[in-house]
Design a protein around this motif. Structure first.
Motif, PDB file in Angstrom:
ATOM      1  N   GLU A  22       0.908  -1.446   0.201  1.00  0.00           N
ATOM      2  CA  GLU A  22       0.040  -0.011   0.030  1.00  0.00           C
ATOM      3  C   GLU A  22       0.824   1.642   0.328  1.00  0.00           C
ATOM      4  OE1 GLU A  22      -3.083   0.158   2.886  1.00  0.00           O
ATOM      5  OE2 GLU A  22      -3.142  -1.897   3.109  1.00  0.00           O
ATOM      6  N   LEU A  23       2.041   1.251   1.162  1.00  0.00           N
ATOM      7  CA  LEU A  23       3.118   1.984   1.263  1.00  0.00           C
ATOM      8  C   LEU A  23       3.831   2.232  -0.238  1.00  0.00           C
ATOM      9  CD1 LEU A  23       3.917   1.832   4.445  1.00  0.00           C
ATOM     10  CD2 LEU A  23       2.135   3.471   3.991  1.00  0.00           C
ATOM     11  N   LEU A  24       3.815   1.370  -0.922  1.00  0.00           N
ATOM     12  CA  LEU A  24       4.435   1.554  -2.249  1.00  0.00           C
ATOM     13  C   LEU A  24       4.054   2.007  -3.520  1.00  0.00           C
ATOM     14  CD1 LEU A  24       6.488  -2.120  -2.286  1.00  0.00           C
ATOM     15  CD2 LEU A  24       8.167   0.668  -2.402  1.00  0.00           C
ATOM     16  N   GLY A  25       2.104   1.636  -3.308  1.00  0.00           N
ATOM     17  CA  GLY A  25       1.765   2.151  -4.477  1.00  0.00           C
ATOM     18  C   GLY A  25       1.780   3.809  -4.398  1.00  0.00           C
ATOM     19  N   LYS A  26       1.187   4.037  -3.200  1.00  0.00           N
ATOM     20  CA  LYS A  26       1.373   5.691  -2.815  1.00  0.00           C
ATOM     21  C   LYS A  26       2.748   6.766  -2.774  1.00  0.00           C
ATOM     22  CE  LYS A  26      -1.412   7.757  -2.062  1.00  0.00           C
ATOM     23  NZ  LYS A  26      -2.175   8.682  -3.054  1.00  0.00           N
ATOM     24  N   GLY A  27       3.797   5.776  -2.540  1.00  0.00           N
ATOM     25  CA  GLY A  27       4.968   5.844  -2.918  1.00  0.00           C
ATOM     26  C   GLY A  27       5.335   6.708  -3.988  1.00  0.00           C
ATOM     27  N   ARG A  28       5.027   5.771  -4.839  1.00  0.00           N
ATOM     28  CA  ARG A  28       5.311   5.971  -6.545  1.00  0.00           C
ATOM     29  C   ARG A  28       4.585   7.058  -6.874  1.00  0.00           C
ATOM     30  NH1 ARG A  28       9.125   4.244  -8.534  1.00  0.00           N
ATOM     31  NH2 ARG A  28       9.155   6.653  -9.206  1.00  0.00           N
ATOM     32  N   THR A 145       7.016  21.538   5.575  1.00  0.00           N
ATOM     33  CA  THR A 145       7.972  21.220   6.062  1.00  0.00           C
ATOM     34  C   THR A 145       8.877  19.795   5.675  1.00  0.00           C
ATOM     35  OG1 THR A 145       7.984  22.499   7.817  1.00  0.00           O
ATOM     36  CG2 THR A 145       9.854  21.594   8.319  1.00  0.00           C
ATOM     37  N   PHE A 146       9.804  19.921   4.842  1.00  0.00           N
ATOM     38  CA  PHE A 146      10.744  18.362   4.499  1.00  0.00           C
ATOM     39  C   PHE A 146      11.659  18.070   5.525  1.00  0.00           C
ATOM     40  CE2 PHE A 146       7.508  19.182   1.519  1.00  0.00           C
ATOM     41  CZ  PHE A 146       6.741  18.646   1.518  1.00  0.00           C
ATOM     42  N   PRO A 147      12.130  17.029   5.711  1.00  0.00           N
ATOM     43  CA  PRO A 147      11.805  15.889   5.850  1.00  0.00           C
ATOM     44  C   PRO A 147      10.275  15.606   6.401  1.00  0.00           C
ATOM     45  CG  PRO A 147      13.651  15.329   6.409  1.00  0.00           C
ATOM     46  CD  PRO A 147      13.520  16.844   5.665  1.00  0.00           C
ATOM     47  N   THR A 148       9.712  14.928   6.033  1.00  0.00           N
ATOM     48  CA  THR A 148       8.289  14.191   7.053  1.00  0.00           C
ATOM     49  C   THR A 148       7.862  13.183   6.761  1.00  0.00           C
ATOM     50  OG1 THR A 148       6.056  15.113   7.518  1.00  0.00           O
ATOM     51  CG2 THR A 148       6.433  15.328   4.778  1.00  0.00           C
ATOM     52  N   PHE A 149       7.504  12.397   8.270  1.00  0.00           N
ATOM     53  CA  PHE A 149       7.302  11.275   8.049  1.00  0.00           C
ATOM     54  C   PHE A 149       5.522  11.363   8.227  1.00  0.00           C
ATOM     55  CE2 PHE A 149      10.961  10.992   9.837  1.00  0.00           C
ATOM     56  CZ  PHE A 149      11.634   9.280   9.932  1.00  0.00           C
ATOM     57  N   VAL A 150       5.292   9.921   7.058  1.00  0.00           N
ATOM     58  CA  VAL A 150       3.078  10.670   7.300  1.00  0.00           C
ATOM     59  C   VAL A 150       3.088   8.754   7.382  1.00  0.00           C
ATOM     60  CG1 VAL A 150       1.285  10.129   5.305  1.00  0.00           C
ATOM     61  CG2 VAL A 150       2.826  12.174   5.517  1.00  0.00           C
ATOM     62  N   SER A 151       2.047   8.138   9.014  1.00  0.00           N
ATOM     63  CA  SER A 151       1.773   6.988   9.056  1.00  0.00           C
ATOM     64  C   SER A 151       0.836   7.040   8.536  1.00  0.00           C
ATOM     65  CB  SER A 151       2.394   7.548  10.842  1.00  0.00           C
ATOM     66  OG  SER A 151       1.978   6.189  11.450  1.00  0.00           O
ATOM     67  N   VAL A 152       0.553   5.762   8.029  1.00  0.00           N
ATOM     68  CA  VAL A 152      -0.736   5.318   6.995  1.00  0.00           C
ATOM     69  C   VAL A 152      -1.195   4.596   7.801  1.00  0.00           C
ATOM     70  CG1 VAL A 152      -1.967   5.097   4.962  1.00  0.00           C
ATOM     71  CG2 VAL A 152       0.038   6.405   4.997  1.00  0.00           C
ATOM     72  N   LEU A 153      -2.663   4.432   7.843  1.00  0.00           N
ATOM     73  CA  LEU A 153      -3.435   3.351   8.108  1.00  0.00           C
ATOM     74  C   LEU A 153      -4.066   1.971   7.076  1.00  0.00           C
ATOM     75  CD1 LEU A 153      -6.958   5.560   9.717  1.00  0.00           C
ATOM     76  CD2 LEU A 153      -5.454   3.301  10.924  1.00  0.00           C
ATOM     77  N   PRO A 154      -2.970   1.067   7.846  1.00  0.00           N
ATOM     78  CA  PRO A 154      -3.054  -0.102   6.980  1.00  0.00           C
ATOM     79  C   PRO A 154      -4.383  -0.374   6.735  1.00  0.00           C
ATOM     80  CG  PRO A 154      -2.165  -0.475   9.118  1.00  0.00           C
ATOM     81  CD  PRO A 154      -2.555   0.422   8.835  1.00  0.00           C
ATOM     82  N   GLY A 155      -4.662  -0.264   5.339  1.00  0.00           N
ATOM     83  CA  GLY A 155      -6.186  -0.999   4.588  1.00  0.00           C
ATOM     84  C   GLY A 155      -6.974   0.197   3.920  1.00  0.00           C
ATOM     85  N   LYS A 255      -9.721  -5.396  12.621  1.00  0.00           N
ATOM     86  CA  LYS A 255      -8.428  -5.359  11.238  1.00  0.00           C
ATOM     87  C   LYS A 255      -9.743  -4.567  10.349  1.00  0.00           C
ATOM     88  CE  LYS A 255      -6.675  -9.753  12.317  1.00  0.00           C
ATOM     89  NZ  LYS A 255      -5.586 -11.529  11.256  1.00  0.00           N
ATOM     90  N   LYS A 256      -8.554  -3.664   9.284  1.00  0.00           N
ATOM     91  CA  LYS A 256      -9.576  -3.398   7.837  1.00  0.00           C
ATOM     92  C   LYS A 256      -9.433  -4.461   6.955  1.00  0.00           C
ATOM     93  CE  LYS A 256      -8.381   1.722   8.167  1.00  0.00           C
ATOM     94  NZ  LYS A 256      -9.561   2.565   7.938  1.00  0.00           N
ATOM     95  N   VAL A 257     -10.252  -4.580   6.442  1.00  0.00           N
ATOM     96  CA  VAL A 257     -10.375  -5.744   5.076  1.00  0.00           C
ATOM     97  C   VAL A 257     -10.700  -4.890   3.995  1.00  0.00           C
ATOM     98  CG1 VAL A 257     -10.805  -7.339   6.511  1.00  0.00           C
ATOM     99  CG2 VAL A 257     -12.548  -6.429   6.240  1.00  0.00           C
ATOM    100  N   ARG A 258     -10.572  -5.043   2.649  1.00  0.00           N
ATOM    101  CA  ARG A 258     -11.034  -4.241   1.361  1.00  0.00           C
ATOM    102  C   ARG A 258     -11.400  -5.567   0.248  1.00  0.00           C
ATOM    103  NH1 ARG A 258      -8.492   0.662   0.150  1.00  0.00           N
ATOM    104  NH2 ARG A 258      -8.781   0.334  -1.654  1.00  0.00           N
ATOM    105  N   PRO A 259     -12.385  -6.199   0.660  1.00  0.00           N
ATOM    106  CA  PRO A 259     -12.665  -7.994  -0.043  1.00  0.00           C
ATOM    107  C   PRO A 259     -13.845  -7.280  -1.235  1.00  0.00           C
ATOM    108  CG  PRO A 259     -14.345  -7.387   1.792  1.00  0.00           C
ATOM    109  CD  PRO A 259     -13.168  -6.404   1.719  1.00  0.00           C
ATOM    110  N   ALA A 260     -13.358  -7.973  -2.689  1.00  0.00           N
ATOM    111  CA  ALA A 260     -14.436  -7.677  -3.427  1.00  0.00           C
ATOM    112  C   ALA A 260     -15.964  -7.198  -2.731  1.00  0.00           C
ATOM    113  CB  ALA A 260     -14.803  -8.613  -4.076  1.00  0.00           C
TER     114      ALA A 260
END
Length: 319
Positions: A22-28, A145-155, A255-260
């Motif tokens: 998830e983080l990689l997708g947003k990071g891209r 202000t950079f650098p900055t940390f971003v803590s993303v909720l899983p799911g 848990k956070k879920v994202r089913p179809a």
């Protein structure tokens, strides 16, 4: 090209969790908007380079002890950050991310945005959307202000966008010598009881709430779940009663879920539960109360009694 975004990979044992992708997708997305590279930190993952094809660079920290120890992980990640000087560092609002995010932000004297659902670049600022009060309120903030940390909720984001086979550039960091100065050590890693089920990976979930009435009645919905070859999940009241083990819980404290498809039987739709499943692609709800909050986010719904509906569905699916 400089590193614009750095993702902290969170694998401690087993496979890399969905949140890393998830983080990689947003990071891209953010790295492209910042016209820089996307990097990812992983520990002792020799031979796993192709897994992170969406990234431009993989920073492989070698020499780390097995398992998880906050002091050694902080040292390892800090060494990479000092070397590559990223603008945005993405972590998860999960066990590892919560443990390390604040400590690293303090160490580098940088801002940190927590419980983030999304982040985009606008006019040179990083605009983050965070949830407050268990999802009852959304807050939008600007970080310049950079650098900055971003803590993303899983799911909160799509893991599929972060999955790509490729050949990122590999840079190795060996911290064996530095580890000798670390006083804290991991003694033992205790995994929670998984009950053999991972509801976060299921494309279809059959979920039950307080409306089931009793543990004996749970078997009715369990038969439907078995017929549909889907895991059985539940809202917190069912878990608190001891009718299902904790790994089956969906929601803020579960848990956070994202089913179809998410089938909800006897679930009223408290905000804490909605937080865990509102991003399902299709939500189908059954509740006899036409004013139940679950219907506010459900794509399809019925006020039929679940004790009449579920056996009929089981017969149809089983037949």
């Amino acid at each position: 090209m400089t590193v614009a975004v750095l993702v902290i990979g969170e694998r401690v044992t087993g496979e890399h969790p969905d949140v890393t992708f998830e983080l990689l997708g947003k990071g891209r997305e953010l790295a492209d908007e910042l016209s820089g590279e996307l990097g990812v930190i992983v520990a002792n993952d020799i031979g796993q380079e192709a897994t992170f094809g969406v990234a431009d660079a993989l920073y492989l920290v070698e020499g780390m002890e097995a398992g998880y120890s906050a002091p050694q992980w902080e040292m390892a990640i800090g060494a990479v950050i000092e070397s590559v000087s990223p603008q945005v560092i993405l972590v998860s609002t999960g066990t590892v991310g919560i443990d390390l995010g604040g400590a690293l932000a303090t160490r580098f004297n940088t801002p940190i945005a927590s419980y983030v659902l999304d982040a985009v670049m606008q006019d040179g600022c990083l605009v983050v959307t965070s949830q407050l009060y268990g999802g009852k309120l959304l807050s939008e903030g600007e970080i310049d202000t950079f650098p900055t940390f971003v803590s993303v909720l899983p799911g909160s984001l799509s893991a599929d966008k972060g999955r790509a086979v490729g050949s990122p550039r590999v840079e190795r960091f060996n911290i064996s010598d530095q580890l000798a100065t670390v006083k804290g050590r991991g003694v033992e890693l205790r995994e929670p009881d998984s009950s053999g089920v991972d509801i976060t990976a299921a494309p279809l979930l059959v979920s039950v709430g307080r409306g089931i009435g009793s543990k004996e009645n749970l078997e009715l919905v369990a038969e439907l779940a078995e017929a549909m070859k889907a895991p059985l999940s539940a809202s917190r009241p069912v878990i608190d009663q001891g009718w299902l083990p904790k790994p089956h819980q969906v929601g803020k404290s579960g848990k956070k879920v994202r089913p179809a498809v998410y089938l909800a039987f006897g679930i009223s739709g408290a905000p804490e539960h909605l937080e865990g499943m509102r991003n399902a692609e299709t939500i189908i709800a059954c509740n006899t109360d036409p004013n139940a909050p679950i219907f506010e986010i459900a794509h399809y719904g019925t006020t039929l009694d679940l004790f009449d509906l579920v056996p009929e569905l089981t017969d149809i699916v089983g037949g």
